[in-house]
Structure formats: C-alpha cells, structure tokens
Motif scaffolding. Sequence first.
Motif, PDB file in Angstrom:
ATOM      1  N   GLU A 232       0.888   3.046  -9.391  1.00  0.00           N
ATOM      2  CA  GLU A 232       0.432   1.768  -8.835  1.00  0.00           C
ATOM      3  C   GLU A 232       1.499   1.161  -7.937  1.00  0.00           C
ATOM      4  O   GLU A 232       1.211   0.656  -6.840  1.00  0.00           O
ATOM      5  N   ALA A 233       2.739   1.203  -8.379  1.00  0.00           N
ATOM      6  CA  ALA A 233       3.840   0.655  -7.578  1.00  0.00           C
ATOM      7  C   ALA A 233       3.988   1.415  -6.266  1.00  0.00           C
ATOM      8  O   ALA A 233       4.131   0.804  -5.194  1.00  0.00           O
ATOM      9  N   ALA A 234       3.928   2.738  -6.345  1.00  0.00           N
ATOM     10  CA  ALA A 234       4.062   3.540  -5.126  1.00  0.00           C
ATOM     11  C   ALA A 234       2.927   3.254  -4.154  1.00  0.00           C
ATOM     12  O   ALA A 234       3.131   3.179  -2.932  1.00  0.00           O
ATOM     13  N   PHE A 235       1.717   3.091  -4.680  1.00  0.00           N
ATOM     14  CA  PHE A 235       0.571   2.794  -3.829  1.00  0.00           C
ATOM     15  C   PHE A 235       0.748   1.445  -3.130  1.00  0.00           C
ATOM     16  O   PHE A 235       0.576   1.332  -1.905  1.00  0.00           O
ATOM     17  N   LEU A 236       1.107   0.409  -3.874  1.00  0.00           N
ATOM     18  CA  LEU A 236       1.264  -0.910  -3.284  1.00  0.00           C
ATOM     19  C   LEU A 236       2.392  -0.950  -2.261  1.00  0.00           C
ATOM     20  O   LEU A 236       2.260  -1.542  -1.187  1.00  0.00           O
ATOM     21  N   LEU A 237       3.509  -0.303  -2.586  1.00  0.00           N
ATOM     22  CA  LEU A 237       4.624  -0.280  -1.642  1.00  0.00           C
ATOM     23  C   LEU A 237       4.251   0.474  -0.371  1.00  0.00           C
ATOM     24  O   LEU A 237       4.556   0.040   0.740  1.00  0.00           O
ATOM     25  N   GLY A 238       3.597   1.606  -0.547  1.00  0.00           N
ATOM     26  CA  GLY A 238       3.215   2.401   0.613  1.00  0.00           C
ATOM     27  C   GLY A 238       2.301   1.635   1.548  1.00  0.00           C
ATOM     28  O   GLY A 238       2.490   1.631   2.771  1.00  0.00           O
ATOM     29  N   GLU A 239       1.302   0.954   0.990  1.00  0.00           N
ATOM     30  CA  GLU A 239       0.378   0.193   1.832  1.00  0.00           C
ATOM     31  C   GLU A 239       1.073  -0.998   2.479  1.00  0.00           C
ATOM     32  O   GLU A 239       0.800  -1.337   3.633  1.00  0.00           O
ATOM     33  N   THR A 240       1.971  -1.645   1.758  1.00  0.00           N
ATOM     34  CA  THR A 240       2.701  -2.780   2.313  1.00  0.00           C
ATOM     35  C   THR A 240       3.570  -2.350   3.488  1.00  0.00           C
ATOM     36  O   THR A 240       3.739  -3.093   4.467  1.00  0.00           O
ATOM     37  N   LEU A 241       4.102  -1.131   3.415  1.00  0.00           N
ATOM     38  CA  LEU A 241       4.979  -0.610   4.475  1.00  0.00           C
ATOM     39  C   LEU A 241       4.233   0.289   5.452  1.00  0.00           C
ATOM     40  O   LEU A 241       4.861   0.959   6.278  1.00  0.00           O
ATOM     41  N   HIS A 242       2.892   0.331   5.347  1.00  0.00           N
ATOM     42  CA  HIS A 242       2.057   1.126   6.270  1.00  0.00           C
ATOM     43  C   HIS A 242       2.414   2.611   6.223  1.00  0.00           C
ATOM     44  O   HIS A 242       2.490   3.276   7.253  1.00  0.00           O
ATOM     45  N   LEU A 243       2.614   3.105   5.013  1.00  0.00           N
ATOM     46  CA  LEU A 243       2.887   4.525   4.803  1.00  0.00           C
ATOM     47  C   LEU A 243       1.712   5.162   4.085  1.00  0.00           C
ATOM     48  O   LEU A 243       1.268   4.656   3.046  1.00  0.00           O
ATOM     49  N   HIS A 244       1.206   6.258   4.613  1.00  0.00           N
ATOM     50  CA  HIS A 244       0.171   7.020   3.921  1.00  0.00           C
ATOM     51  C   HIS A 244       0.782   7.602   2.643  1.00  0.00           C
ATOM     52  O   HIS A 244       1.982   7.915   2.611  1.00  0.00           O
ATOM     53  N   PRO A 245      -0.001   7.745   1.572  1.00  0.00           N
ATOM     54  CA  PRO A 245       0.557   8.313   0.336  1.00  0.00           C
ATOM     55  C   PRO A 245       1.294   9.634   0.539  1.00  0.00           C
ATOM     56  O   PRO A 245       2.291   9.894  -0.149  1.00  0.00           O
ATOM     57  N   ASP A 246       0.831  10.453   1.468  1.00  0.00           N
ATOM     58  CA  ASP A 246       1.498  11.727   1.718  1.00  0.00           C
ATOM     59  C   ASP A 246       2.875  11.554   2.357  1.00  0.00           C
ATOM     60  O   ASP A 246       3.685  12.480   2.357  1.00  0.00           O
ATOM     61  N   GLN A 247       3.151  10.377   2.917  1.00  0.00           N
ATOM     62  CA  GLN A 247       4.428  10.134   3.584  1.00  0.00           C
ATOM     63  C   GLN A 247       5.459   9.498   2.666  1.00  0.00           C
ATOM     64  O   GLN A 247       6.651   9.470   2.996  1.00  0.00           O
ATOM     65  N   PHE A 248       5.013   9.014   1.517  1.00  0.00           N
ATOM     66  CA  PHE A 248       5.915   8.219   0.676  1.00  0.00           C
ATOM     67  C   PHE A 248       7.153   9.006   0.260  1.00  0.00           C
ATOM     68  O   PHE A 248       8.281   8.508   0.339  1.00  0.00           O
TER      69      PHE A 248
END
Length: 328
Positions: free
Chosen positions: A57-73
């Motif tokens: 959940e944390a990774a998802f929220l951070l990724g979206e906040t920083l405009h990063l696709h999950p594959d880029q995290f």
Amino acid sequence: MAKRAKAPAKRSQAAPKLPKVSPGELVTLLDFVRYATSRFNEAKLTFAHGTTDPVAEAAFLLGETLHLHPDQFENFATARVTASEARAILDVISRRISSRQPAAYLVNKIYMRGLPFYVDRRVIVPRSFIGELFDSHFGGPAGEGPSLIEDASAMENVLELCTGSGCLAILAAHAFPNAHIDAVDISKDALAVAARNVADFGLEDRVQLHRGDLYAPVANKRYDLIIANPPYVDAEGMAGLPPECRAEPKLAFDGGTDGLDVVRRILEQANRHLTAEGGLLCEIGRCRSALEAAYPCTEFLWLDTEDSEGEVFWIAASDLANLHARGD
C-alpha cells in the motif's frame, strides 16, 4: 467485489497525528515506504483494495504521488526525494490514515493486470480475480493453454453484468479482440466512471455501456461469454465491513442474507442469454458453501488464481440448462 475483511478493533474517534518529521530524517523512497508502513500498522488500517499489506500500500501511494508506474518503483527505490515531494508524500500518508478511505480513492487510480483505471467514490474499487482467468483459462493472449471455450479467439459477443468502473469489460476487450462487449450496471454514477475508462482506452466502438437491472437492457441477445462480479457480501459480512469498505457504494457489496440474492438471479436467467457453446464466469468471494448448498445437484467448476481459491466459478450453458431441468 472485495474479499471480505475482518473489522478492525475499535479505536479512538480522533485520527492519530503523524509524528513530526525533521528535514533530512527521511531521504529515499524506501525511507518513506518504511515510515508509511509503520504508520499504517500503528493505525491498524485494512488492506483489501488492490494491495494486501501495508508495504504494498505504501509503495502504491508513493508511486502514484511521484507519478511512477509500479514497474518503475524498484528502479528509483534508493533515489532521494525532494522537499516538495516529501510534503506531498506525508500528506497522502496522513489522509490515508485520517480518512480511512481506500488508497485508490486518494489518487483516483487502480491497476488491474498492469493497466491503469480511473476510480472515485462513485464505484467500488475493482479487485476482481476474473482478469487473470482471461489469460489462464481462455487460451491467453497467444492462444496457448487450457480454454473453457473451444475457440476463444472466435468469440463475437461478451456480456459483463455489474460492470462498475468498466475494468473487466475493458480487460475482456483486450483478451478477446474480435468480440463486442456489452457492459451493464444499475448505477448511473458507476456508468459515468466506466464511460471515462472506456474512452481513456479508446474502446467506445467495442464496449457499449447499458444502464439497467442485470439482463434487462440486452433483451433477448445471446452471448459467447457472460462475466459477473456481483454484490455477494452476506448480512453478517455487511455488519462487519471495515471503514475502508464502508467508504465504497453499499450497492456494490450487499448480497442479501446469504450473499446470493443477485447471484441466484444471474444463474436463473443466464441460459436464456448464452449461445450453445457459451458459459458464465462469476465471482462470489467466500459464498462457495452457500452456493453449493443452494444448488446441491449442480457441479460448479471452481477456478483458482494466484491469490484466490474457490472464489470464481464457471458453468457452461449446457449445465445451466440442466440446472433448470432439475429444478435446483
């Protein structure tokens, strides 16, 4: 529909305040993931909306906040976060805890099978297992593997009931490139969200949205495949829904006393809308025992996925005809 989550322990009415973070204490994305995970654990949040644990959940929220696709995290996990980015991250962490809304509502996005879909509070957050089954049990994108329908590539018409955000209809359009998809929902608000997603994927010519009660909008039309992820939470489950699920439309959850009110109606009418070689693919969560008790003479084929067991069934048109003949 959601996998049923246990209600969290009662807690204070006041939302917990995040510990003050001094500049330089949290530096990289991983630092913020760890911090968010600790705060989510402390707040006893429930995770049932595309992520199943506080780290994801944390990774998802951070990724979206920083405009990063999950594959880029992963590529940027150790990258430093700017001061303005840090403020945005801490804000979304705080809102997730204080609002107890699903994370997808906070960022207006959810991913299914790697594809992004728009969501807001007008629709349930999609987290169906059916999308995976398109690949594993209908020959997959390359036409390989076992198939519930002899020639899935030849399917011409697919119906999705209770479409919500339209995500399964869109995934079906990708999985079955030669098929027209009719998608039905009783909610005007849900169809507005679905229309946005259909337009985002440029599928207006292949996915047609209909407002109405189950099969009513499609009259006597027949389909090679019917997909359904209806409301299936029973009365006991409705009483114990956690705050995150109570933030979603009740209409999308409530399946009546035993969870099967809508499922029964789908089963009872499906054969009138299927071609001879077609079938019904239906997700019912944890209602397997109730369904088998309600239809003791019917053998449902239960399909497992990577994250589910016995939550989706398949029944062929011929077996549906026999179901009515036996009077189950």
